[in-house]
Design an enzyme around this catalytic site. Structure first.
Site, PDB file in Angstrom:
ATOM      1  N   ASP A  97      41.383  40.549  44.903  1.00 34.64           N
ATOM      2  CA  ASP A  97      42.085  41.326  43.888  1.00 34.64           C
ATOM      3  C   ASP A  97      43.262  40.505  43.373  1.00 34.64           C
ATOM      4  O   ASP A  97      44.012  39.915  44.153  1.00 34.64           O
ATOM      5  CB  ASP A  97      42.578  42.661  44.477  1.00 34.64           C
ATOM      6  CG  ASP A  97      41.403  43.542  44.907  1.00 34.64           C
ATOM      7  OD1 ASP A  97      40.313  43.408  44.324  1.00 34.64           O
ATOM      8  OD2 ASP A  97      41.577  44.358  45.831  1.00 34.64           O
ATOM      9  N   ARG A 144      28.372  56.912  46.281  1.00 41.40           N
ATOM     10  CA  ARG A 144      29.577  56.372  46.933  1.00 41.40           C
ATOM     11  C   ARG A 144      30.687  56.369  45.900  1.00 41.40           C
ATOM     12  O   ARG A 144      30.473  55.959  44.749  1.00 41.40           O
ATOM     13  CB  ARG A 144      29.336  54.953  47.452  1.00 41.40           C
ATOM     14  CG  ARG A 144      30.594  54.309  47.991  1.00 41.40           C
ATOM     15  CD  ARG A 144      30.321  53.083  48.853  1.00 41.40           C
ATOM     16  NE  ARG A 144      31.558  52.670  49.486  1.00 41.40           N
ATOM     17  CZ  ARG A 144      32.403  51.772  48.974  1.00 41.40           C
ATOM     18  NH1 ARG A 144      32.107  51.154  47.850  1.00 41.40           N
ATOM     19  NH2 ARG A 144      33.532  51.495  49.592  1.00 41.40           N
ATOM     20  N   HIS A 167      36.368  40.093  49.200  1.00 42.72           N
ATOM     21  CA  HIS A 167      35.575  41.260  49.583  1.00 42.72           C
ATOM     22  C   HIS A 167      34.542  41.554  48.510  1.00 42.72           C
ATOM     23  O   HIS A 167      34.575  40.969  47.417  1.00 42.72           O
ATOM     24  CB  HIS A 167      36.503  42.470  49.820  1.00 42.72           C
ATOM     25  CG  HIS A 167      37.390  42.801  48.654  1.00 42.72           C
ATOM     26  ND1 HIS A 167      38.519  42.074  48.341  1.00 42.72           N
ATOM     27  CD2 HIS A 167      37.293  43.765  47.708  1.00 42.72           C
ATOM     28  CE1 HIS A 167      39.091  42.579  47.272  1.00 42.72           C
ATOM     29  NE2 HIS A 167      38.366  43.606  46.849  1.00 42.72           N
ATOM     30  N   HIS A 204      35.024  38.881  45.376  1.00 44.04           N
ATOM     31  CA  HIS A 204      36.250  38.551  44.642  1.00 44.04           C
ATOM     32  C   HIS A 204      37.468  38.786  45.533  1.00 44.04           C
ATOM     33  O   HIS A 204      37.360  39.396  46.593  1.00 44.04           O
ATOM     34  CB  HIS A 204      36.382  39.417  43.379  1.00 44.04           C
ATOM     35  CG  HIS A 204      36.570  40.877  43.679  1.00 44.04           C
ATOM     36  ND1 HIS A 204      35.534  41.694  44.090  1.00 44.04           N
ATOM     37  CD2 HIS A 204      37.674  41.668  43.661  1.00 44.04           C
ATOM     38  CE1 HIS A 204      35.991  42.908  44.309  1.00 44.04           C
ATOM     39  NE2 HIS A 204      37.297  42.922  44.061  1.00 44.04           N
TER      40      HIS A 204
HETATM   41  O1  LIG Z   1      34.389  49.989  45.889  1.00 43.25           O
HETATM   42  C1  LIG Z   1      34.770  49.210  46.766  1.00 43.25           C
HETATM   43  O2  LIG Z   1      34.678  49.440  47.967  1.00 43.25           O
HETATM   44  C2  LIG Z   1      35.375  47.883  46.371  1.00 43.25           C
HETATM   45  C3  LIG Z   1      35.953  47.897  44.988  1.00 43.25           C
HETATM   46  C4  LIG Z   1      36.803  46.730  44.695  1.00 43.25           C
HETATM   47  O3  LIG Z   1      36.832  45.757  45.407  1.00 43.25           O
HETATM   48  C5  LIG Z   1      37.661  46.759  43.501  1.00 43.25           C
HETATM   49  O4  LIG Z   1      37.625  47.751  42.745  1.00 43.25           O
HETATM   50  O5  LIG Z   1      38.400  45.768  43.285  1.00 43.25           O
HETATM   51 FE   LIG Z   2      38.503  44.466  44.909  1.00 50.12          FE
END
Ligand SMILES: O=C(O)CCC(=O)C(=O)O
Ligand SMILES: [Fe+2]
Length: 247
Positions: A123, A190, A178, A121
């Site tokens: 952001d 994580r 990403h 996606h």
């Molecule tokens: O947790 C991650 O590294 C990516 C999370 C992400 O892209 C988001 O929360 O929009």
């Molecule tokens: Fe994100």
């Protein structure tokens, strides 16, 4: 910045201390979790204090980055940053938890290396500042199916341009696609902590005249509320900004 680093260290410890319970609905490969916050926290782990101090610091850092971008583009200093400084800015802090899921774990027998934890996606907001613990997972798309892993560094931020900043810069800054891989480490969760800098809901997303002197506008004006409702009505992986393109 010094305060941000200090608060970051405290909050990273804090989030490692919290109890984590995994829910494993039978038959479902999962990757969903509850995060339980202990009610009787020691005073130095006062959640509200840590979070508001963190958000204040990280928002300031995002504003400074936006001001440098404005300078580089030759647009008024606070054209972008004032939207994050508004009292009703819709900025958001999200914690993502990726529990360890091992290949030998029978309840996750169909789990394979390369399983995606958080799908591809971009952001929707303006600017994202992401930090994580030292467990890897985040990947950036270079297009054509090429993904580059981002080295996890608890003392660094990964800064991503979001869709709204792409529209406000008439495509000069491009929102980055990403994803995050599910965590295949056997023993460690994580955790990522993500600040999404966003405008107030009724703010009009428009491009400064300085960027339109030699170029046609690529996107029509819209409000952040409009973009947000469009975003949540469509799938995560869609290029949601395309809907606002001037054809
Ligand atoms: O947790 C991650 O590294 C990516 C999370 C992400 O892209 C988001 O929360 O929009
Ligand atoms: Fe994100």
């Amino acid at each position: 910045m010094a305060r941000l680093i200090r608060t970051h260290a405290i909050s990273t410890d804090f989030f490692i201390l919290i109890k984590v319970n995994r829910i494993r609905p039978s038959g479902l490969i999962m990757i969903i979790s509850y995060v339980h916050l202990p009610i009787h926290m020691r005073s130095e782990f006062n959640l509200a204090m840590v979070l508001s101090s963190y958000v204040e610091g990280v928002r300031e850092l995002a504003c400074e980055i936006l001001e440098l971008m404005a300078k580089g583009l030759g647009v008024p200093h606070s054209f972008f940053s004032h939207l994050l400084r508004c009292f009703d800015s819709d900025s958001l802090l999200r914690l993502n938890h990726y529990p360890p899921v091992t290949l030998t774990d029978t309840s996750h027998s169909s789990f394979q290396r390369g399983t995606i934890g958080f799908g591809e996606h971009s952001d929707p907001q303006m600017l994202t500042l992401l930090t994580s613990n030292s467990v890897p997972g985040l990947q950036i798309s270079l297009g054509n199916g090429v993904w580059v892993p981002v080295s996890p560094d608890p003392l660094a931020f990964c800064v991503n341009v979001g869709d709204v900043l792409q529209a406000m810069t008439n495509g000069r800054f491009v929102s980055v696609r990403h994803r995050a891989m599910a965590n295949s480490l056997p023993t460690r969760s994580r955790l990522s902590m993500v600040f999404f800098g966003a405008p107030p809901p009724q703010a009009t997303i428009t491009c400064p005249s300085e960027l339109l002197q030699q170029n046609q506008p690529l996107y029509r004006n819209f409000t952040w509320a409009e973009y947000k409702s469009h975003t949540y009505a469509h799938r995560l992986g869609e290029v949601r900004l395309d809907h606002f393109k001037i054809v």
